[in-house]
Write a protein that holds these residues in place. Structure first.
Motif, PDB file in Angstrom:
ATOM      1  N   PHE A  58       0.838  -1.197   0.000  1.00  0.00           N
ATOM      2  CA  PHE A  58       0.000   0.000   0.000  1.00  0.00           C
ATOM      3  C   PHE A  58       0.874   1.248   0.000  1.00  0.00           C
ATOM      4  CE2 PHE A  58      -1.425   3.580   2.535  1.00  0.00           C
ATOM      5  CZ  PHE A  58      -2.537   3.982   1.806  1.00  0.00           C
ATOM      6  N   HIS A  59       1.899   1.258   0.844  1.00  0.00           N
ATOM      7  CA  HIS A  59       2.750   2.446   0.957  1.00  0.00           C
ATOM      8  C   HIS A  59       3.401   2.781  -0.368  1.00  0.00           C
ATOM      9  CE1 HIS A  59       6.556   4.541   2.379  1.00  0.00           C
ATOM     10  NE2 HIS A  59       5.588   5.332   2.777  1.00  0.00           N
ATOM     11  N   LYS A  60       3.909   1.780  -1.059  1.00  0.00           N
ATOM     12  CA  LYS A  60       4.554   2.020  -2.349  1.00  0.00           C
ATOM     13  C   LYS A  60       3.548   2.540  -3.372  1.00  0.00           C
ATOM     14  CE  LYS A  60       6.751  -0.175  -6.304  1.00  0.00           C
ATOM     15  NZ  LYS A  60       7.222  -1.428  -6.917  1.00  0.00           N
ATOM     16  N   ASN A  61       2.382   1.899  -3.429  1.00  0.00           N
ATOM     17  CA  ASN A  61       1.393   2.274  -4.433  1.00  0.00           C
ATOM     18  C   ASN A  61       0.775   3.638  -4.153  1.00  0.00           C
ATOM     19  OD1 ASN A  61       1.776  -0.133  -5.800  1.00  0.00           O
ATOM     20  ND2 ASN A  61       0.157  -1.193  -4.686  1.00  0.00           N
ATOM     21  N   ALA A  62       0.530   3.941  -2.883  1.00  0.00           N
ATOM     22  CA  ALA A  62      -0.094   5.221  -2.542  1.00  0.00           C
ATOM     23  C   ALA A  62       0.788   6.388  -2.957  1.00  0.00           C
ATOM     24  CB  ALA A  62      -0.388   5.284  -1.048  1.00  0.00           C
ATOM     25  N   ALA A  63       2.090   6.232  -2.806  1.00  0.00           N
ATOM     26  CA  ALA A  63       3.022   7.304  -3.159  1.00  0.00           C
ATOM     27  C   ALA A  63       3.461   7.230  -4.617  1.00  0.00           C
ATOM     28  CB  ALA A  63       4.250   7.250  -2.252  1.00  0.00           C
ATOM     29  N   GLY A  64       3.170   6.126  -5.296  1.00  0.00           N
ATOM     30  CA  GLY A  64       3.580   5.979  -6.690  1.00  0.00           C
ATOM     31  C   GLY A  64       5.080   5.867  -6.872  1.00  0.00           C
ATOM     32  N   PHE A  65       5.762   5.283  -5.882  1.00  0.00           N
ATOM     33  CA  PHE A  65       7.221   5.197  -5.944  1.00  0.00           C
ATOM     34  C   PHE A  65       7.702   4.436  -7.176  1.00  0.00           C
ATOM     35  CE2 PHE A  65       7.338   5.219  -1.016  1.00  0.00           C
ATOM     36  CZ  PHE A  65       7.454   6.594  -0.998  1.00  0.00           C
ATOM     37  N   ALA A  66       8.828   4.884  -7.724  1.00  0.00           N
ATOM     38  CA  ALA A  66       9.547   4.062  -8.701  1.00  0.00           C
ATOM     39  C   ALA A  66       9.993   2.776  -8.004  1.00  0.00           C
ATOM     40  CB  ALA A  66      10.756   4.830  -9.233  1.00  0.00           C
ATOM     41  N   ASP A  67      10.182   1.710  -8.773  1.00  0.00           N
ATOM     42  CA  ASP A  67      10.489   0.406  -8.176  1.00  0.00           C
ATOM     43  C   ASP A  67      11.700   0.465  -7.255  1.00  0.00           C
ATOM     44  OD1 ASP A  67       8.358  -0.770  -9.422  1.00  0.00           O
ATOM     45  OD2 ASP A  67       9.519  -1.557 -11.096  1.00  0.00           O
ATOM     46  N   GLU A  68      12.788   1.101  -7.720  1.00  0.00           N
ATOM     47  CA  GLU A  68      14.001   1.122  -6.909  1.00  0.00           C
ATOM     48  C   GLU A  68      13.824   1.955  -5.635  1.00  0.00           C
ATOM     49  OE1 GLU A  68      15.214   3.509 -10.666  1.00  0.00           O
ATOM     50  OE2 GLU A  68      13.565   2.189 -10.062  1.00  0.00           O
ATOM     51  N   VAL A  69      12.999   3.003  -5.722  1.00  0.00           N
ATOM     52  CA  VAL A  69      12.725   3.813  -4.535  1.00  0.00           C
ATOM     53  C   VAL A  69      11.789   3.066  -3.599  1.00  0.00           C
ATOM     54  CG1 VAL A  69      11.718   5.968  -3.693  1.00  0.00           C
ATOM     55  CG2 VAL A  69      13.128   5.970  -5.759  1.00  0.00           C
ATOM     56  N   GLY A  70      10.791   2.396  -4.177  1.00  0.00           N
ATOM     57  CA  GLY A  70       9.892   1.596  -3.354  1.00  0.00           C
ATOM     58  C   GLY A  70      10.650   0.555  -2.560  1.00  0.00           C
ATOM     59  N   GLU A  71      11.700   0.001  -3.155  1.00  0.00           N
ATOM     60  CA  GLU A  71      12.492  -1.022  -2.462  1.00  0.00           C
ATOM     61  C   GLU A  71      13.283  -0.424  -1.304  1.00  0.00           C
ATOM     62  OE1 GLU A  71      13.928  -4.410  -1.079  1.00  0.00           O
ATOM     63  OE2 GLU A  71      12.301  -4.179  -2.541  1.00  0.00           O
ATOM     64  N   ILE A  72      13.715   0.822  -1.413  1.00  0.00           N
ATOM     65  CA  ILE A  72      14.410   1.477  -0.299  1.00  0.00           C
ATOM     66  C   ILE A  72      13.489   1.538   0.916  1.00  0.00           C
ATOM     67  CG2 ILE A  72      15.380   3.661   0.527  1.00  0.00           C
ATOM     68  CD1 ILE A  72      16.287   4.206  -2.366  1.00  0.00           C
ATOM     69  N   PHE A  73      12.287   2.060   0.715  1.00  0.00           N
ATOM     70  CA  PHE A  73      11.343   2.163   1.815  1.00  0.00           C
ATOM     71  C   PHE A  73      10.910   0.780   2.301  1.00  0.00           C
ATOM     72  CE2 PHE A  73      11.023   6.423   0.062  1.00  0.00           C
ATOM     73  CZ  PHE A  73      10.785   7.213   1.172  1.00  0.00           C
ATOM     74  N   ALA A  74      10.710  -0.140   1.359  1.00  0.00           N
ATOM     75  CA  ALA A  74      10.277  -1.488   1.734  1.00  0.00           C
ATOM     76  C   ALA A  74      11.323  -2.172   2.605  1.00  0.00           C
ATOM     77  CB  ALA A  74      10.007  -2.313   0.483  1.00  0.00           C
ATOM     78  N   ARG A  75      12.586  -1.954   2.292  1.00  0.00           N
ATOM     79  CA  ARG A  75      13.657  -2.578   3.087  1.00  0.00           C
ATOM     80  C   ARG A  75      13.591  -2.108   4.539  1.00  0.00           C
ATOM     81  NH1 ARG A  75      17.493  -1.038   0.123  1.00  0.00           N
ATOM     82  NH2 ARG A  75      18.639   0.449   1.434  1.00  0.00           N
ATOM     83  N   GLY A  76      13.385  -0.796   4.714  1.00  0.00           N
ATOM     84  CA  GLY A  76      13.275  -0.269   6.067  1.00  0.00           C
ATOM     85  C   GLY A  76      12.036  -0.771   6.787  1.00  0.00           C
ATOM     86  N   LEU A  77      10.908  -0.819   6.070  1.00  0.00           N
ATOM     87  CA  LEU A  77       9.669  -1.282   6.689  1.00  0.00           C
ATOM     88  C   LEU A  77       9.746  -2.767   7.051  1.00  0.00           C
ATOM     89  CD1 LEU A  77       7.132   0.672   4.453  1.00  0.00           C
ATOM     90  CD2 LEU A  77       7.500   1.008   6.901  1.00  0.00           C
TER      91      LEU A  77
END
Length: 527
Positions: A501-520
């Protein structure tokens, strides 16, 4: 396909109604199916005697491809740096889109713009409070000649140059109409009466003087209607660097004045609107009050702001900035506790509003940046160019530069430029709102400065995405216990929260989404 009505029928049963200019582009390509039609030919045929850049054409091509479905690129082919050609499937008499899989609706572009407009028009008919449609006029600002209190030709020249710089820099902001230097200079001394006679809503006056080797520049913003001082600022610099002082003074003054959502002109107009009562407001005043609601980032206020923006665009359908704000506010209103259908309907409306913003205001930097979402899936390089173009159009608008900085999460290649944009936004607008910190934190995450990002997010609005961003930053900065505590608190507020949800809500690029996902993930969040 019906070129008269602009309807494109896909084989899955869906129907897209193209905008008039887009339908005209398709008509030209249809008439010469199988041939290369150059960009210049398309621009000349569809926009005769009108100057328009290629971004408008690219928008139309993207809309046609989305209407055709997943094989849109094969049916409508791009010939690099030359033009486009339309190709029918084997054995077919016209372009037919193949069956398409259901994709996330924010990737489909704004194929339902027409539906959105119809819904807004219906809402306008049903709402008893809806005022008649009206054009939105820019706020008129007069900048009177700055007065040199220290005598001498040198200081007269500096005061005149500074006045001209301020006028030129303010005039770059499309939401303001700034009177020419020759116009205000012919009226002599600044006064509410002179400003009112010129038709100005506000006027700027100022002075400069020299004391002990230091030049002091003072400026005031005054209401032409009431004569009340609304804002003042002082800038100082050494006599040894007059050119640098001239530039820094103009930047400092314009940086605050031109902030279109949070600057003193916007705040003064908003204050007047509050006193008049919501039923008596014009489109621009209602727009400003909606911006006020957005600043809180509570779900209740965001929902109310969406309703207000819908009302604004029903009143003034050519108000591109309001369409852009409607789009952004809808995106920010999505929560993990909504059903998937609710989320998709909101993303769909937000995307449609973004394209409408760009259609009616193709030179508005906010509209350009919002509409970049509509082309990023088909042409990410073009989307990056659009964001850069938006920054070029608003070099002294702190709010726009701060807003654009978040686009580093969508287009990581912009990260270095985004750092510059957010730094300049803070410099231009010392009275910045707290959402600047949110966008700064996002840029810091992209470039890997996680500890600084933690600090930035701590100063940002109380929004669910900010909380998630901070959790990821804490974990990546090495403070796992704090990240897990923050996640536990977030899950109480939003039990359906997930990394996806967090990645999709913000529309992150894949590589940026992975940065946040790693922390989460380090904090223990569910995928």
């Amino acid at each position: 396909m019906n070129l008269r009505t602009g309807e494109v029928h896909a084989t899955d049963g869906s129907v897209t109604v193209l905008r008039p200019k887009t339908a005209a582009i398709l008509g030209v390509l249809f008439a010469r199916a199988g041939e290369l039609v150059t960009k210049d030919e398309l621009l000349d045929k569809v926009w005769p005697q009108t100057s328009i850049d290629e971004d408008g054409l690219v928008q139309c091509i993207g809309e046609i491809r989305r209407a055709f479905g997943e094989d849109g690129k094969s049916l409508l082919r791009t010939h690099a740096k030359r033009g486009y050609s339309l190709h029918f499937p084997q054995g077919s008499g016209e372009p037919v889109a193949p069956p398409t899989k259901r994709r996330r609706l924010w990737q489909l572009g704004a194929i339902l713009t027409v539906v959105l407009l119809a819904a807004l028009a219906l809402a306008g008919r049903e709402a008893v409070w809806a005022p008649p449609r009206a054009n939105v006029e820019p706020q008129v600002v007069a900048v009177f000649p700055f007065e040199a209190l220290t005598g001498g030709t040198r200081w007269d020249r500096l005061s005149r140059a500074l006045t001209q710089d301020i006028i030129a820099d303010l005039a770059q902001n499309s939401w303001l109409h700034v009177l020419a230097d020759a116009t205000t200079r012919s009226y002599g001394a600044a006064s509410p009466a002179a400003a009112a006679e010129l038709g100005a809503d506000y006027f700027v006056s100022g002075s400069l003087q020299v004391e002990s080797g230091v030049v002091q520049v003072n400026a005031d913003l005054i209401s032409a209607e009431t004569g009340r001082q609304l804002w003042s600022k002082r800038i100082e610099g050494p006599v040894s660097d007059l050119l640098g002082l001239q530039r820094s003074a103009s930047n400092a003054l314009v940086g605050e004045l031109a902030a279109q959502w949070n600057g003193p002109i916007a705040e003064a107009t908003r204050a007047t609107a509050r006193q008049r009562g919501i039923d008596n407001l014009d489109a621009y005043e209602l727009y400003l009050l909606a911006c006020d609601k957005v600043a809180s980032y509570t779900q209740e206020d965001l929902a109310e702001a969406v309703g207000m923006y819908r009302r604004v665009v029903a009143m003034a359908p050519e108000f591109g900035e309001a369409w852009a704000q409607l789009s952004l506010t809808i995106y920010n209103s999505v929560t993990p506790n909504m059903s998937e259908g609710e989320m998709e309907r909101m993303w769909q409306e937000g995307h449609a509003a973004a394209l409408e913003a760009y259609r009616v205001s193709p030179e508005n930097p906010h509209a350009i940046a919002q509409a970049a979402n509509a082309v990023r899936w088909d042409d990410p390089e073009q989307a990056e160019r659009m964001v850069r173009r938006a920054a070029e159009l608003a070099p002294n608008n702190a709010d726009i530069l701060a807003y654009l900085a978040f686009r580093a999460t969508h287009y990581p290649a912009l990260a270095e430029e985004a750092e510059g944009w957010i730094a300049r936004a803070f410099e231009l607008n010392p009275r910045h709102p707290d959402w600047y910190h949110w966008n700064r934190g996002a840029v810091l995450m992209v470039v890997g400065r996680y500890s600084e990002a933690v600090q930035a997010f701590a100063l940002a609005p109380d929004h669910i995405e900010v909380k998630a961003d901070r959790i990821a930053a804490l974990a990546l900065a090495g403070d796992i216990p704090a990240a897990r505590r923050a996640l536990s608190e977030l899950m109480v507020e939003a039990p359906q929260f997930s990394i996806s949800f967090h990645k999709n809500a913000a529309g992150f690029a894949d590589e940026v989404g992975e940065i946040f996902a790693r922390g989460l993930r380090l904090a223990g969040a569910a995928s």
